[in-house]
Design a protein around this motif. Structure first.
Motif, mmCIF file in Angstrom:
data_model
loop_
_atom_site.group_PDB
_atom_site.id
_atom_site.type_symbol
_atom_site.label_atom_id
_atom_site.label_comp_id
_atom_site.label_asym_id
_atom_site.label_seq_id
_atom_site.Cartn_x
_atom_site.Cartn_y
_atom_site.Cartn_z
ATOM 1 N N PHE A 36 0.852 -1.188 0.000
ATOM 2 C CA PHE A 36 0.000 0.000 0.000
ATOM 3 C C PHE A 36 0.885 1.234 0.000
ATOM 4 N N ARG A 37 0.296 2.360 -0.289
ATOM 5 C CA ARG A 37 1.026 3.621 -0.198
ATOM 6 C C ARG A 37 0.085 4.712 0.296
ATOM 7 N N GLN A 38 0.688 5.695 0.921
ATOM 8 C CA GLN A 38 -0.091 6.818 1.427
ATOM 9 C C GLN A 38 0.669 8.105 1.198
ATOM 10 N N ALA A 39 0.085 8.979 0.403
ATOM 11 C CA ALA A 39 0.653 10.294 0.155
ATOM 12 C C ALA A 39 0.089 11.279 1.168
ATOM 13 N N PRO A 40 0.779 12.371 1.425
ATOM 14 C CA PRO A 40 0.287 13.355 2.400
ATOM 15 C C PRO A 40 -1.120 13.835 2.056
ATOM 16 N N GLY A 41 -1.984 13.795 3.047
ATOM 17 C CA GLY A 41 -3.343 14.277 2.857
ATOM 18 C C GLY A 41 -4.261 13.333 2.123
ATOM 19 N N GLU A 45 -3.648 3.718 -0.086
ATOM 20 C CA GLU A 45 -4.068 3.205 -1.384
ATOM 21 C C GLU A 45 -3.404 1.859 -1.661
ATOM 22 N N TYR A 46 -4.201 0.907 -2.136
ATOM 23 C CA TYR A 46 -3.666 -0.396 -2.522
ATOM 24 C C TYR A 46 -2.811 -0.246 -3.774
ATOM 25 N N VAL A 47 -1.662 -0.937 -3.780
ATOM 26 C CA VAL A 47 -0.749 -0.875 -4.916
ATOM 27 C C VAL A 47 -0.645 -2.235 -5.610
ATOM 28 N N ALA A 48 -0.322 -3.267 -4.842
ATOM 29 C CA ALA A 48 -0.101 -4.590 -5.429
ATOM 30 C C ALA A 48 -0.188 -5.634 -4.330
ATOM 31 N N GLY A 49 -0.327 -6.898 -4.737
ATOM 32 C CA GLY A 49 -0.371 -7.974 -3.767
ATOM 33 C C GLY A 49 0.085 -9.279 -4.377
ATOM 34 N N ILE A 50 0.430 -10.232 -3.509
ATOM 35 C CA ILE A 50 0.892 -11.528 -3.973
ATOM 36 C C ILE A 50 0.466 -12.601 -2.990
ATOM 37 N N LYS A 87 6.753 7.917 -11.456
ATOM 38 C CA LYS A 87 6.177 9.226 -11.728
ATOM 39 C C LYS A 87 6.107 10.018 -10.428
ATOM 40 N N PRO A 88 6.078 11.334 -10.516
ATOM 41 C CA PRO A 88 5.950 12.132 -9.293
ATOM 42 C C PRO A 88 4.734 11.734 -8.459
ATOM 43 N N GLU A 89 3.667 11.307 -9.096
ATOM 44 C CA GLU A 89 2.469 10.913 -8.354
ATOM 45 C C GLU A 89 2.634 9.590 -7.617
ATOM 46 N N ASP A 90 3.754 8.903 -7.812
ATOM 47 C CA ASP A 90 4.052 7.701 -7.037
ATOM 48 C C ASP A 90 4.672 8.046 -5.688
ATOM 49 N N THR A 91 4.970 9.316 -5.460
ATOM 50 C CA THR A 91 5.551 9.738 -4.197
ATOM 51 C C THR A 91 4.601 9.455 -3.045
ATOM 52 N N ALA A 92 5.095 8.730 -2.060
ATOM 53 C CA ALA A 92 4.269 8.327 -0.922
ATOM 54 C C ALA A 92 5.125 7.533 0.051
ATOM 55 N N VAL A 93 4.552 7.261 1.200
ATOM 56 C CA VAL A 93 5.120 6.265 2.110
ATOM 57 C C VAL A 93 4.516 4.925 1.723
ATOM 58 N N TYR A 94 5.368 3.944 1.493
ATOM 59 C CA TYR A 94 4.928 2.631 1.060
ATOM 60 C C TYR A 94 4.982 1.658 2.242
ATOM 61 N N TYR A 95 3.929 0.844 2.366
ATOM 62 C CA TYR A 95 3.804 -0.120 3.442
ATOM 63 C C TYR A 95 3.582 -1.512 2.868
ATOM 64 N N GLY A 117 6.494 2.027 7.384
ATOM 65 C CA GLY A 117 6.547 2.542 6.024
ATOM 66 C C GLY A 117 7.954 2.893 5.588
ATOM 67 N N THR A 118 8.126 2.965 4.286
ATOM 68 C CA THR A 118 9.380 3.429 3.707
ATOM 69 C C THR A 118 9.047 4.500 2.671
ATOM 70 N N GLN A 119 9.745 5.616 2.741
ATOM 71 C CA GLN A 119 9.416 6.775 1.921
ATOM 72 C C GLN A 119 9.969 6.620 0.511
ATOM 73 N N VAL A 120 9.123 6.898 -0.465
ATOM 74 C CA VAL A 120 9.528 6.954 -1.865
ATOM 75 C C VAL A 120 9.207 8.353 -2.378
ATOM 76 N N THR A 121 10.209 9.027 -2.904
ATOM 77 C CA THR A 121 10.031 10.376 -3.427
ATOM 78 C C THR A 121 10.501 10.412 -4.879
ATOM 79 N N VAL A 122 9.615 10.825 -5.762
ATOM 80 C CA VAL A 122 9.926 10.904 -7.189
ATOM 81 C C VAL A 122 9.846 12.361 -7.611
ATOM 82 N N SER A 123 10.942 12.887 -8.098
ATOM 83 C CA SER A 123 10.984 14.281 -8.507
ATOM 84 C C SER A 123 10.849 14.394 -10.020
#
Length: 124
Positions: A36-41, A45-50, A87-95, A117-123
């Motif tokens: 999952f990932r969560q962006a500020p505000g 959001e679900y991203v992938a699963g296995i 993409k920049p919109e992938d920026t979030a904390v990933y869990y 979580g682990t932070q992912v930042t895309v500029s």
């Protein structure tokens, strides 16, 4: 089961990152692992699963074709999330998260255990 996520960082748009989730404890009881990932505000959001056994994978429409989730071939208690064409919109904390009953839900409330979580930042 306990989960430890790692591999986040900063990357430019178009780049790649690989996240890892290491499970410890009674991992044989884990049925499904999700990312999952969560962006500020924003909501988480679900991203992938296995599926833990069998390796069937699932993706959200927003990452399909760019992200890939898989268990490590050598370390069976590790799940990776390979993220390409970021993409920049992938920026979030990933869990990473696990559930011990059948099903492959996209609802975060259906998961029993969460890693930090682990932070992912895309500029751009």
């Amino acid at each position: 089961v306990q989960l430890q996520a790692s591999g986040g960082g900063s990357v430019q748009a178009g780049g790649s990152l690989r996240l890892s989730c290491t499970a410890s404890g009674r991992t044989f009881g884990s049925y499904f692992m999700g990312w999952f990932r969560q962006a500020p505000g924003k909501e988480r959001e679900y991203v992938a699963g296995i599926r833990w056994n069998g390796g069937i994978t699932y993706y959200s429409d927003s990452v399909k074709g760019r992200f890939a989730v898989a268990r490590d071939n050598a370390r069976r208690n590790v799940v990776h999330l390979q993220m390409n064409s970021l993409k920049p919109e992938d920026t979030a904390v990933y869990y990473c998260a696990a559930r011990n009953v059948p099903g492959a839900p996209t609802d975060a409330a259906q998961y029993d255990t969460w890693g930090q979580g682990t932070q992912v930042t895309v500029s751009s």
